[in-house]
Design a protein around this motif. Structure first.
Motif: not given
Ligand code: AMP
Ligand code: MG
Length: 334
Positions: A54-56, A58-61, A96-98, A113-117, A138-141, A191-193, A223-228
């Protein structure tokens, strides 16, 4: 759907990989929290993660890899600094985001336009990614908004009937999600500690912490990191951070607690739940104690202010969100 829970082994990892290769989703352990995994490059598979949580949209993985070679087709413009950090902290709890390539679908990157790895360290996670041969989103389950799962039982509570398989790898070693960083003007921007601390990153260059880490974003702020921007990690009970320590915290709780209030203290104390004396222990225990508060039917939870040093910043960041940014200033009550 029946949800099977299997202890991690060569065979269960193989079974997980088969499901993932067929476009399915499986919960897997990582050293941070349990992840809900699917082929990061398969749009439909990734869509089923969003549906199960049930994740929004726009919250990237985060895209999880098992070797550096796997990252090459996914991202471009990787700075030298990132390569150094990868050498030092991968495998481990650093994301890391690239800039992304077209290999990463927009659903995975939440339209960015970026991906978190990240390259996880957990043995089960690594074995499963290796067997798949493709990266796993794999976001948190957990169900979106609830405390992240740090044990297979937590995943079962949220995902029973929604996914075919949970791989049980025991309790997560770190207990809070990975540190998420991007690179801005040659600096490391947190972006997230998480488990890789600001202090550890500072050995490699200048580090700045995004203001969203310690503050609530304004309603329309970008916000740069939508999850925030989302309320997060919350049990049913209302959580409050009490800005006091030791006896002062305990006095406040005894005077103001009443009814079904649970108290989380930094260390052992009669009548209180101990969430740990060190930031590392607090990180490991926090989410399961927030889940426990629901089991106990608590209406409110008072949490002793944690230290913000080291992993403490991650503990504080998660607590702030669990508490909807409510901090009780004890001085006002004296
Ligand atoms: P989770 O998968 O639940 O650990 O959440 C992933 C976190 O990484 C969320 O806070 C996302 O907003 C952040 N995130 C993932 N990809 C990106 C991206 N391309 N740019 C900024 N933040 C990202
Ligand atoms: Mg999450």
């Amino acid at each position: 759907m029946r949800t099977e829970v299997l202890k991690f082994s060569e065979e269960s990892a193989q079974k997980a990989a088969e499901i993932l290769k067929n476009g399915g989703i499986v919960a897997i352990p990582t050293e941070t929290v349990y992840g809900l995994a699917a082929n990061a490059l398969d749009e439909n598979a990734v869509r089923s993660i969003f549906a199960a949580k049930g994740r929004p949209q726009d919250n990237p993985l985060i895209v999880h890899i098992s070797e550096i070679e796997m990252m090459k087709p996914l991202v471009s413009d990787v700075p030298e600094l990132a390569k150094k950090l990868a050498e030092r902290f991968w495998p481990g709890p650093l994301t890391m985001i690239f800039n992304k390539t077209s290999a990463v679908p927009d659903v995975t990157s939440g339209g960015l336009s970026t991906a978190a790895v990240r390259m996880p360290k957990n043995e089960a996670a690594r074995a499963i990614i290796e067997k798949c041969g493709f990266p796993l989103a794999a976001p948190s389950a957990n169900t979106s908004g609830k405390p992240s799962p740090t044990a297979a039982e937590h995943v079962f509570e949220d995902m029973n009937g929604k996914i075919p398989l949970i791989i049980d790898g025991g309790e997560c070693a770190v207990g809070v999600e990975s540190t998420v960083i991007c690179f801005k003007d040659g600096k490391i921007h947190i972006l997230r500690p998480g488990g890789i601390t600001k202090e550890m990153l500072e050995e490699f260059g200048e580090v700045e912490v995004d203001k969203a880490v310690e503050a609530a974003p304004a309603p329309d702020e970008k916000v740069i990191s939508p999850g925030m921007k989302y309320k997060h990690y919350s049990p049913k009970a209302e959580v409050f951070i009490v800005d006091a320590h030791g006896d002062k915290f305990a006095d406040y709780c005894r005077k103001n607690g009443g009814g079904k209030t649970l108290f989380l203290s930094c260390g052992e104390r009669e009548g209180f739940l101990d969430y740990g004396e060190t930031s590392e222990i607090q990180a490991r225990r926090l989410f399961s104690l927030l889940r426990l508060s629901d089991e106990k039917g608590a209406e409110r939870v008072f949490v002793e202010m944690p230290s913000k040093e080291g992993v403490g910043l991650a503990v504080y960041n998660r607590l702030l969100r669990a508490a909807g940014f409510k901090i009780i200033n004890v001085e006002q009550y004296e």
